[in-house]
Design a protein around this motif. Structure first.
Motif, PDB file in Angstrom:
ATOM      1  N   GLU A  54      10.186  -2.113  18.345  1.00  0.00           N
ATOM      2  CA  GLU A  54      11.032  -1.129  19.027  1.00  0.00           C
ATOM      3  C   GLU A  54      11.757  -0.192  18.060  1.00  0.00           C
ATOM      4  OE1 GLU A  54      13.536  -4.434  17.702  1.00  0.00           O
ATOM      5  OE2 GLU A  54      11.636  -4.402  18.792  1.00  0.00           O
ATOM      6  N   GLN A  55      11.681  -0.447  16.766  1.00  0.00           N
ATOM      7  CA  GLN A  55      12.413   0.349  15.781  1.00  0.00           C
ATOM      8  C   GLN A  55      11.460   0.941  14.754  1.00  0.00           C
ATOM      9  OE1 GLN A  55      15.781   1.068  15.576  1.00  0.00           O
ATOM     10  NE2 GLN A  55      15.238   2.383  13.869  1.00  0.00           N
ATOM     11  N   SER A  56      11.106   2.223  14.907  1.00  0.00           N
ATOM     12  CA  SER A  56      10.269   2.905  13.917  1.00  0.00           C
ATOM     13  C   SER A  56      11.154   3.555  12.865  1.00  0.00           C
ATOM     14  CB  SER A  56       9.408   3.973  14.595  1.00  0.00           C
ATOM     15  OG  SER A  56       8.441   3.358  15.413  1.00  0.00           O
ATOM     16  N   VAL A  57      10.650   3.572  11.639  1.00  0.00           N
ATOM     17  CA  VAL A  57      11.390   4.164  10.522  1.00  0.00           C
ATOM     18  C   VAL A  57      10.441   5.019   9.685  1.00  0.00           C
ATOM     19  CG1 VAL A  57      13.092   2.290  10.401  1.00  0.00           C
ATOM     20  CG2 VAL A  57      11.004   2.140   9.045  1.00  0.00           C
ATOM     21  N   ASP A  58      11.016   5.887   8.869  1.00  0.00           N
ATOM     22  CA  ASP A  58      10.246   6.676   7.917  1.00  0.00           C
ATOM     23  C   ASP A  58      10.279   5.967   6.567  1.00  0.00           C
ATOM     24  OD1 ASP A  58       9.978   8.629   9.877  1.00  0.00           O
ATOM     25  OD2 ASP A  58      11.718   9.751   9.172  1.00  0.00           O
ATOM     26  N   GLY A  59       9.162   5.990   5.861  1.00  0.00           N
ATOM     27  CA  GLY A  59       9.151   5.353   4.553  1.00  0.00           C
ATOM     28  C   GLY A  59       7.806   5.455   3.881  1.00  0.00           C
ATOM     29  N   PHE A  60       7.575   4.532   2.979  1.00  0.00           N
ATOM     30  CA  PHE A  60       6.372   4.522   2.147  1.00  0.00           C
ATOM     31  C   PHE A  60       5.804   3.119   2.082  1.00  0.00           C
ATOM     32  CE2 PHE A  60       9.061   7.919   0.527  1.00  0.00           C
ATOM     33  CZ  PHE A  60       8.174   8.967   0.371  1.00  0.00           C
ATOM     34  N   MET A  61       4.535   3.028   1.704  1.00  0.00           N
ATOM     35  CA  MET A  61       3.916   1.764   1.352  1.00  0.00           C
ATOM     36  C   MET A  61       4.107   1.623  -0.161  1.00  0.00           C
ATOM     37  SD  MET A  61       2.856   0.727   4.203  1.00  0.00           S
ATOM     38  CE  MET A  61       3.087   1.661   5.713  1.00  0.00           C
ATOM     39  N   ALA A  62       4.735   0.542  -0.576  1.00  0.00           N
ATOM     40  CA  ALA A  62       5.121   0.391  -1.984  1.00  0.00           C
ATOM     41  C   ALA A  62       3.949   0.584  -2.943  1.00  0.00           C
ATOM     42  CB  ALA A  62       5.778  -0.975  -2.205  1.00  0.00           C
ATOM     43  N   HIS A  63       2.813  -0.001  -2.645  1.00  0.00           N
ATOM     44  CA  HIS A  63       1.684   0.090  -3.589  1.00  0.00           C
ATOM     45  C   HIS A  63       1.172   1.522  -3.729  1.00  0.00           C
ATOM     46  CE1 HIS A  63      -0.522  -0.242   0.231  1.00  0.00           C
ATOM     47  NE2 HIS A  63      -1.531   0.338  -0.391  1.00  0.00           N
TER      48      HIS A  63
ATOM     49  N   VAL B 117       8.933   0.979  -7.838  1.00  0.00           N
ATOM     50  CA  VAL B 117       8.384  -0.169  -7.114  1.00  0.00           C
ATOM     51  C   VAL B 117       8.486  -1.439  -7.949  1.00  0.00           C
ATOM     52  CG1 VAL B 117       6.289  -1.109  -6.045  1.00  0.00           C
ATOM     53  CG2 VAL B 117       6.844   1.319  -5.807  1.00  0.00           C
ATOM     54  N   SER B 118       8.854  -2.525  -7.277  1.00  0.00           N
ATOM     55  CA  SER B 118       8.867  -3.854  -7.886  1.00  0.00           C
ATOM     56  C   SER B 118       7.764  -4.685  -7.266  1.00  0.00           C
ATOM     57  CB  SER B 118      10.207  -4.554  -7.628  1.00  0.00           C
ATOM     58  OG  SER B 118      11.258  -3.827  -8.202  1.00  0.00           O
ATOM     59  N   GLY B 119       7.167  -5.521  -8.069  1.00  0.00           N
ATOM     60  CA  GLY B 119       6.153  -6.434  -7.557  1.00  0.00           C
ATOM     61  C   GLY B 119       4.745  -5.905  -7.734  1.00  0.00           C
ATOM     62  N   VAL B 120       3.793  -6.736  -7.318  1.00  0.00           N
ATOM     63  CA  VAL B 120       2.373  -6.449  -7.469  1.00  0.00           C
ATOM     64  C   VAL B 120       1.726  -6.477  -6.093  1.00  0.00           C
ATOM     65  CG1 VAL B 120       0.218  -7.293  -8.494  1.00  0.00           C
ATOM     66  CG2 VAL B 120       2.371  -7.501  -9.763  1.00  0.00           C
ATOM     67  N   LYS B 121       0.880  -5.497  -5.816  1.00  0.00           N
ATOM     68  CA  LYS B 121       0.198  -5.423  -4.524  1.00  0.00           C
ATOM     69  C   LYS B 121      -0.565  -6.721  -4.260  1.00  0.00           C
ATOM     70  CE  LYS B 121      -3.003  -2.551  -1.848  1.00  0.00           C
ATOM     71  NZ  LYS B 121      -4.076  -3.450  -1.468  1.00  0.00           N
ATOM     72  N   ASP B 122      -0.390  -7.260  -3.060  1.00  0.00           N
ATOM     73  CA  ASP B 122      -1.100  -8.453  -2.581  1.00  0.00           C
ATOM     74  C   ASP B 122      -0.785  -9.719  -3.376  1.00  0.00           C
ATOM     75  OD1 ASP B 122      -2.362  -6.933  -0.558  1.00  0.00           O
ATOM     76  OD2 ASP B 122      -3.944  -6.339  -1.936  1.00  0.00           O
ATOM     77  N   GLU B 123       0.318  -9.737  -4.100  1.00  0.00           N
ATOM     78  CA  GLU B 123       0.687 -10.924  -4.880  1.00  0.00           C
ATOM     79  C   GLU B 123       1.024 -12.094  -3.951  1.00  0.00           C
ATOM     80  OE1 GLU B 123       3.819 -12.307  -8.399  1.00  0.00           O
ATOM     81  OE2 GLU B 123       4.023 -10.335  -7.500  1.00  0.00           O
TER      82      GLU B 123
ATOM     83  N   VAL C  62       4.292 -12.672  -1.922  1.00  0.00           N
ATOM     84  CA  VAL C  62       5.426 -12.200  -2.714  1.00  0.00           C
ATOM     85  C   VAL C  62       5.444 -10.697  -2.478  1.00  0.00           C
ATOM     86  CG1 VAL C  62       6.438 -11.967  -5.010  1.00  0.00           C
ATOM     87  CG2 VAL C  62       5.111 -14.028  -4.419  1.00  0.00           C
ATOM     88  N   TYR C  63       6.390 -10.234  -1.651  1.00  0.00           N
ATOM     89  CA  TYR C  63       6.379  -8.858  -1.172  1.00  0.00           C
ATOM     90  C   TYR C  63       6.894  -7.873  -2.219  1.00  0.00           C
ATOM     91  CZ  TYR C  63       5.575 -11.042   3.339  1.00  0.00           C
ATOM     92  OH  TYR C  63       5.046 -11.773   4.364  1.00  0.00           O
ATOM     93  N   GLN C  64       6.288  -6.686  -2.218  1.00  0.00           N
ATOM     94  CA  GLN C  64       6.761  -5.595  -3.057  1.00  0.00           C
ATOM     95  C   GLN C  64       8.003  -4.974  -2.429  1.00  0.00           C
ATOM     96  OE1 GLN C  64       2.879  -3.369  -3.353  1.00  0.00           O
ATOM     97  NE2 GLN C  64       3.535  -3.247  -5.495  1.00  0.00           N
ATOM     98  N   SER C  65       8.811  -4.316  -3.258  1.00  0.00           N
ATOM     99  CA  SER C  65       9.959  -3.570  -2.758  1.00  0.00           C
ATOM    100  C   SER C  65       9.992  -2.211  -3.450  1.00  0.00           C
ATOM    101  CB  SER C  65      11.261  -4.347  -3.001  1.00  0.00           C
ATOM    102  OG  SER C  65      11.427  -4.610  -4.379  1.00  0.00           O
ATOM    103  N   ILE C  66      10.791  -1.308  -2.885  1.00  0.00           N
ATOM    104  CA  ILE C  66      10.855   0.063  -3.404  1.00  0.00           C
ATOM    105  C   ILE C  66      12.311   0.515  -3.472  1.00  0.00           C
ATOM    106  CG2 ILE C  66      10.547   1.059  -1.098  1.00  0.00           C
ATOM    107  CD1 ILE C  66       8.976   3.346  -2.426  1.00  0.00           C
TER     108      ILE C  66
END
Length: 157
Positions: free
Chosen positions: A87-96, A106-112, A120-124
């Motif tokens: 029910e809550q859409s937001v604007d943003g990016f895919m970290a990878h 970006v922190s983290g590694v894609k698909d880690e 282990v999720y990425q963050s931005i």
């Protein structure tokens, strides 16, 4: 007055309620190797500031960003919702996707995954996009001004 909880890399302050326009540190972040402050969370009577080191004395080899528009064109902003919150859409990016353009955002590694196979999720840190966006905007403004001058020259002939 302020009370203080502290570890070698994190200091948390609790401020009195009578604040002014002056920002006061609530949390400071320090390098564990030399105790130098690397950032802070600060408040005043009207707002909160999330600050990171930016003093010119900490930097070298500075050059202007010359490819701002080209790099901004590589960013892929999207509108989406987080799983479980349809029910809550937001604007943003895919970290990878951002990591390929602005690595430091970006922190983290894609698909880690961890040793048990859990994600282990990425963050931005979207604030890291501001210098590139500013460079691209300045490039666009220069192009617009050049076109306006050329149009004015043509109209005056």
């Amino acid at each position: 007055g302020a009370s203080l909880l502290s570890t070698p890399a994190l200091r948390v302050y609790q401020r009195a309620t009578n604040m002014s326009y002056t920002y006061h540190d609530l949390v400071t972040f320090h390098s564990t190797s030399n105790a130098a402050q690397k950032g802070s969370i600060r408040v005043n009577a009207y707002g909160t500031q999330y600050a990171t080191s930016s003093d010119y004395r900490l930097k070298e080899n500075e050059i202007p960003i010359a490819d701002g528009i080209q790099r901004v064109k590589q960013l892929q902003p999207k509108r989406f919702n987080f799983i479980g919150y349809s029910e809550q859409s937001v604007d943003g990016f895919m970290a990878h996707e951002v990591q390929d353009v602005i690595h430091e955002a970006v922190s983290g590694v894609k698909d880690e995954v961890d040793e048990e196979g859990n994600p282990v999720y990425q963050s931005i840190d979207q604030s890291k996009l501001v210098p590139l966006l500013t460079a691209a905007l300045k490039e666009a403004i220069a192009k617009i001004e050049d076109l306006e001058t050329r149009i004015q020259t043509l109209e005056n002939q």
